[in-house]
Write an enzyme that holds these catalytic residues in place. Sequence first.
Site, PDB file in Angstrom:
ATOM      1  N   ASP B 225       0.852  -1.204   0.000  1.00 19.29           N
ATOM      2  CA  ASP B 225       0.000   0.000   0.000  1.00 19.29           C
ATOM      3  C   ASP B 225       0.892   1.260   0.000  1.00 19.29           C
ATOM      4  O   ASP B 225       1.778   1.370  -0.834  1.00 19.29           O
ATOM      5  CB  ASP B 225      -0.955  -0.059   1.205  1.00 19.29           C
ATOM      6  CG  ASP B 225      -2.067   0.961   1.115  1.00 19.29           C
ATOM      7  OD1 ASP B 225      -1.940   2.033   1.745  1.00 19.29           O
ATOM      8  OD2 ASP B 225      -3.038   0.702   0.395  1.00 19.29           O
ATOM      9  N   TYR B 379      -3.518  11.177   2.628  1.00 17.62           N
ATOM     10  CA  TYR B 379      -3.913  11.189   1.219  1.00 17.62           C
ATOM     11  C   TYR B 379      -3.945  12.616   0.685  1.00 17.62           C
ATOM     12  O   TYR B 379      -3.394  12.908  -0.370  1.00 17.62           O
ATOM     13  CB  TYR B 379      -5.290  10.538   1.057  1.00 17.62           C
ATOM     14  CG  TYR B 379      -5.290   9.040   1.228  1.00 17.62           C
ATOM     15  CD1 TYR B 379      -5.135   8.452   2.472  1.00 17.62           C
ATOM     16  CD2 TYR B 379      -5.448   8.200   0.122  1.00 17.62           C
ATOM     17  CE1 TYR B 379      -5.129   7.085   2.627  1.00 17.62           C
ATOM     18  CE2 TYR B 379      -5.455   6.820   0.266  1.00 17.62           C
ATOM     19  CZ  TYR B 379      -5.285   6.278   1.519  1.00 17.62           C
ATOM     20  OH  TYR B 379      -5.274   4.907   1.675  1.00 17.62           O
ATOM     21  N   HIS B 442      -4.840  -7.551  -0.898  1.00 17.53           N
ATOM     22  CA  HIS B 442      -4.085  -6.326  -0.688  1.00 17.53           C
ATOM     23  C   HIS B 442      -3.211  -6.357   0.560  1.00 17.53           C
ATOM     24  O   HIS B 442      -2.092  -5.842   0.571  1.00 17.53           O
ATOM     25  CB  HIS B 442      -5.080  -5.174  -0.600  1.00 17.53           C
ATOM     26  CG  HIS B 442      -4.459  -3.836  -0.539  1.00 17.53           C
ATOM     27  ND1 HIS B 442      -3.962  -3.194  -1.651  1.00 17.53           N
ATOM     28  CD2 HIS B 442      -4.245  -2.996   0.495  1.00 17.53           C
ATOM     29  CE1 HIS B 442      -3.477  -2.022  -1.295  1.00 17.53           C
ATOM     30  NE2 HIS B 442      -3.631  -1.869  -0.001  1.00 17.53           N
TER      31      HIS B 442
END
Lengths: 460, 467
Positions: B225, B379, B442
């Site tokens: 990630d 983010y 993931h």
Amino acid sequence: MSLKNLSIFSLSVLLFSVFLVIYLNQENSKKLNRIEQWAKNNQIKVDKSTKAQKFTIDFDEKEWNLLKQKLSLTRFFTSLKDVPSFDFGFDPDYARELVEYWGNKFDWKSQVEYLNSYPQFRISINDTIIHYVHYTTNPTAEKRINILLLDGWPGAFFGFYKAIDFMEKNYKDICFDIVVPSIPGFGYSNPLEKVVDPFDTTLIFDALARFVFGENSQYFVHGEDWGSLISTFLAKLYPERIGGIHITMPPLTSFFDFNSLLYAFAGQFFPNSILTEQEIKFGFKFSLSELASLIIKKTGYFHIQATKPDSIGAGMSDSPFGLLAYVLEKYSFGSFGMNVVGKKDGGLEKFNRDDLLTIITYYWMTNCISSSMRLYRNAFYTLEKGWPRTVLNMKKISAKVPVGVQVFQHEVSFVPFKVLKNKYLNLSMYNLVENGGHFSNFENPEKISNNFIEFINLAL
Amino acid sequence: MSLKNLSIFSLSVLLFSVFLVIYLNQENSKKLNRIEQWAKNNQIKVDKSTKAQKFTIDFDEKEWNLLKQKLSLTRFFTSLKDVPSFDFGFDPDYARELVEYWGNKFDWKSQVEYLNSYPQFRISINDTIIHYVYYTTNPTAEKRINILLLDGWPGAFFGFYKAIDFMEKNYKDICFEIVVPSIPGYHFSTPLNKKHNPVETSMQFDALMRYLFGELAHYYIHGEDWGSIIATTMPQLYPSRVSGIHITMPITSESNILNNICSLLLPYVPSLFLSDQELEHEFSSRYSIKSKLWKFWDEFGYFHLQATRPDTVGHGLTDSPVGLMAYILEKYSSWTFERLNKISGSKDGGLEFFNKDDLLTVCTLYWMTNSITSSMRYYANSFNAMLEFRKQNLDFFSLSVSQTVPVGVQMNLNDIFVTPFWFIKSRYLGLIQYKIVEQGGHFAAFQNPELTVKCLVDFITQVEYKI
């Protein structure tokens, strides 16, 4: 992407579009007839067995105490020191201030009395519960006009109360027969345990109008936010019965509409060519990059609500603070645009604090935040059912229905007059209003009332 | 499009691309040199005054009781009857079940003991608090490998514990010096009251490694990630120190024109770009532009929101445990399993595969450290930083990684996106290992600790033998 690549790409798009537009225009009138026919055949029956029940909002003391208890347990986080207020969303310090007030000073009981000041009802149409206000102003006046007032997300039916009051006091010679329904899943149009999208809502609202006003009665519609979209659907489906639609947020369907994409392309290189003088003065822009910027910067909430509403619904159904911050952020950005960045209160002190908290408490008490957000997902989810739901891809409305557009300066999205003229073949009114935002009924009840009534008079 | 037209189109595209590639490669090495120089000039000093403190996680009884109190007051909403569960996000009925368990059966005290089973520290680097696990496996073994294990959002450092345990037990001839830092703003790398982006994280993690292993230390990086992004940035900054990177989420950078043109061609001439194995696993459709856009729409609402208005959704997640849980665990579902077969319509979204306590420990960790909002701000900060760096002509996020840095990729098929070897190689020039994991998702190390470690150590071994 370099300018050269963009030009090559754009040129091919342009050529392709020109041919498409010519082809599509021929298709259009055939399609309108088709949809009117479909609408007639699929009308929801409303007959003697359909019954509405009077409805009053309770002051639920137990729920109110639970809300206050939760507020007292609120857990906060800290703001970033090197980022302006409201840049990353609702300012945590201001949120804390509002929570303080909400839990200790806000008088929900009085607000409930206020919410009950207009008569309300609930009815089941197509197995879907609809809550609505039904009020007649100046009943003895000779001129009678039926109207539907439609709000959206995150609005509330009582947002129209000041407008109704204004209409009653300032237009004594007109009897307005007013219906303010709540979209299924919103507020007291609950519980809702199946998928009902904006298109379904259109059919249901028309059935409600026929129930209240009579089978063949004509009615006018004022629509904001989702209400603007539903109004447009109504005009498309029932041009015989819709006297006219008055909208504040013409649906931005540029992504399905080559015609307006062409304009956006033109606006990219010749920005003033596609705008009226007034639009330029107001600072409106319409271009490919502007559309891209809108999508990227302003539609995060839209994106998540249109794909995973239940994932964020859990927190907001459980945390009043979470609900407040999420919803009031919209009232901040929606009303004032990016000007709110840097302001400690996000501009919200301009509004009456009790009014804002009443909206939040209403969403809280009806536990409807999740079901209201699902509307976004539903709108995309049912597209696979195909036509006529794909009428979301809206191109034109029959010339039979006059359209009035009133756009406020800080409205969330913008479609130029020149584009609208092509879509709304009977665009009878187009007004821009300074210093106003997305929540028009809440912020500018007098302006929208006056404009709406002027529009109606033009149409009659 | 007729075959003739397609050929003409493809040929012109091909010629155009060849010239473009030659031009871009020259530009690329110039830009990488610039970044290396910038990194040297901005290196964080690590000296005697820098001190790490041992750290143990407290079982905070008061906070635990508050959490349970909030759980007992949870207000739920109802699921839709005519929609398969998990199609609209985390299923409210399953949320209710988990909340029941969380408030009444979950033993946080034992979990805290488990979390403390590896030694942890906190250090302040550049005025930023960094929490990390530092553990040495098989200290007497001759071969020493320094390694950084990096995860992302919504992960947690203990997600690597089973992997560390496997590394210790199955590679007795290697002494792994393992460092598992938490990104500033995540978990115990808090409080964080200023902006922070992946380039800064990279610099601080490198400083941490120099603090632990000396100024000339070399190290490997395993990144998942955000960890993959940091693992990609670190060799751009310090190519001489990073021995190799092993990643699960290669970023092939959509601003790479050549890649985009080839993506357009991919569905028509898949065998030109894909191996047999990739063809078998439908990479031609999964990596097509249409498929990627569709996936982006379906799964990236959270990303869009967090990259623009993280505080907006942060409030509810900070104040509501069920809110936090539903938001985070939805990712453990959607990013681990196949949607149609395992998630849509299932009671649990596939989550019963995981240990319930493990999942709730992730949630409780975010809860106790009150770090969900700062984790999401990463983010927004990253995107703003990316634009800023681009203006300064330090285009980290689209430049390639030098050929001198060996790269290993673990491609998990159930992850959100898959990237074929060909497209990775054009950015990660030193790509020497590429393994497809069929049931992999993931959260690679969390879900498949043994397989992930095997991929990682295979990669390291390959690099070490070459040397």
